[in-house]
Design an enzyme around this catalytic site. Structure first.
Site, mmCIF file in Angstrom:
data_model
loop_
_atom_site.group_PDB
_atom_site.id
_atom_site.type_symbol
_atom_site.label_atom_id
_atom_site.label_comp_id
_atom_site.label_asym_id
_atom_site.label_seq_id
_atom_site.Cartn_x
_atom_site.Cartn_y
_atom_site.Cartn_z
ATOM 1 N N ILE A 1 -1.460 -8.983 5.438
ATOM 2 C CA ILE A 1 -0.959 -8.852 4.068
ATOM 3 C C ILE A 1 0.268 -9.732 3.843
ATOM 4 C CG2 ILE A 1 0.404 -6.789 4.615
ATOM 5 C CD1 ILE A 1 -1.360 -7.658 1.278
ATOM 6 N N GLU B 1 -2.008 0.237 1.911
ATOM 7 C CA GLU B 1 -1.684 1.426 2.699
ATOM 8 C C GLU B 1 -1.831 1.165 4.194
ATOM 9 O OE1 GLU B 1 -4.564 2.183 4.371
ATOM 10 O OE2 GLU B 1 -5.611 0.784 3.050
ATOM 11 N N GLY C 1 -7.724 -2.918 4.767
ATOM 12 C CA GLY C 1 -6.686 -2.158 4.084
ATOM 13 C C GLY C 1 -5.451 -3.015 3.892
ATOM 14 N N GLU C 2 -4.290 -2.380 3.870
ATOM 15 C CA GLU C 2 -2.989 -3.051 3.700
ATOM 16 C C GLU C 2 -2.800 -3.640 2.310
ATOM 17 O OE1 GLU C 2 -2.582 -6.152 6.619
ATOM 18 O OE2 GLU C 2 -2.929 -4.820 8.323
ATOM 19 N N GLY C 3 -3.809 -3.558 1.440
ATOM 20 C CA GLY C 3 -3.772 -4.276 0.177
ATOM 21 C C GLY C 3 -4.320 -5.682 0.294
#
Length: 337
Positions: free
Chosen positions: A104, A162, A304-306
């Site tokens: 990210i 997240e 994830g992580e955006g």
């Protein structure tokens, strides 16, 4: 809009939802019809530009200040073996985010987004939702408010991401509670669980649904009882962005599940949001269908992580650049047929 201090204040924020600027939308649509291209030649980019213009109240907008918020939380249900990784990884990954070493971080650098990481009481995991509500009311409101307060009013685009070992289990439980179909329909491999571990994950979600069956007719209670601090924070940030007229790009399965209770509570609550991508988590396509969102990208991501939503910033920037930067037929001296 007042601060988030109680569940009632969240309900009030869901009742009082700002709308896009129709004059700006109409102006953007009119401009789009005059640009040096055949009608509809830029496909969804045209729709995205008009959508964005309405929320920013500018018929010829620009994106200068994207914000990415990564929220981290620990889940009590992780102790039931629902993840291929131990809960300690959450803390370690927060350090990696802060050190600039995660995917990210690189995507934010690539697309000019300002990123911040918010670790939410990592030393105190949520309760195991098969035994008790994941969060009591105070913890839920605090997590929701953390997301609400993290949004920069000067941002012109928001992505939430997240980190939380066990949070695909919470996401699946939320989706099953809101939309039915049972745990097996919504549970996926997450970090890579297979075989008996996957069967155990399904059983854990089913147990959580049984444990909280008397509360599942209230979407905010679904998020409180089955979610996690990082999911509540993502919901809070997304609702705050609505009140600031900041468009949102949603990330993958966990992000979509986090904001689904907002949509269930008020079907227009996510009108300011688009789906950044379709993740490789199996039930994400069904969840996006429930939210009425068509993904911008489909690249098999499941990090994830955006990360998927951050990548989609480039798509939205492209839409805005072509809309606001192209010449009209009149400006270019080109015959428009």
């Amino acid at each position: 809009m007042a601060d988030i201090t109680s569940i009632d204040s969240i309900r009030a924020a869901l009742r009082d939802l700002p709308q896009p600027d129709r004059a700006a939308q109409d102006g953007a649509a009119a401009r789009n019809g005059q640009l040096t291209k055949p009608p509809g030649a830029l496909g969804r980019l045209e729709d995205l530009a008009i959508w964005y213009a309405g929320w920013r109240a500018d018929p010829r907008p620009a994106i200068h200040a994207p914000q990415v918020l990564v929220f981290a939380g620990n889940h009590g249900v992780a102790a039931r073996g629902v993840s291929a990784f131990p809960p300690e990884v959450t803390v370690q990954m927060v350090a990696n985010f802060e050190g600039g070493g995660a995917a990210i971080n690189q995507l934010c650098d690539a697309f000019g987004a300002h990123m911040s990481v918010h670790a939410l009481d990592l030393e105190t995991p949520t309760a195991d939702f098969t035994e008790a509500p994941a969060m009591d009311e105070a913890a839920f409101v605090a997590a929701f408010a953390a997301g609400w307060n993290a949004v920069d009013p000067q941002a012109d685009l928001l992505v939430t991401g997240e980190m939380g070992i066990g949070n695909t289990t919470s996401a699946a439980a939320i989706a099953a509670a809101l939309y039915g179909g049972g745990a097996a329909m919504w549970v996926g491999r997450g970090t890579g669980v297979e075989g008996s571990a996957l069967e155990g994950k399904i059983a854990v979600v089913d147990a959580g649904l049984r444990r909280h069956a008397d509360r599942l007719d209230d979407p905010l209670e679904v998020l409180r009882c089955l979610g996690g601090r990082e999911l509540a924070a993502m919901a809070g940030a997304t609702l705050r962005a609505r009140h600031l007229s900041i468009p949102v790009i949603l990330d993958g399965y966990i992000c979509s599940a986090a904001v689904a209770p907002l949509h269930s509570a008020s079907p227009a609550a996510l009108d300011h949001a688009v789906a950044g991508h379709l993740s490789a988590e199996g039930a994400h396509a069904e969840l996006l269908a429930k939210l009425g969102k068509a993904p911008l990208l489909s690249l098999g991501l499941r990090l994830g992580e955006g990360s998927g939503a951050a990548l989609a910033i480039g798509v939205l920037k492209g839409a805005i650049a072509t809309h606001s930067g192209m010449a009209t037929f009149a400006e270019a001296g080109v015959a428009d047929g």
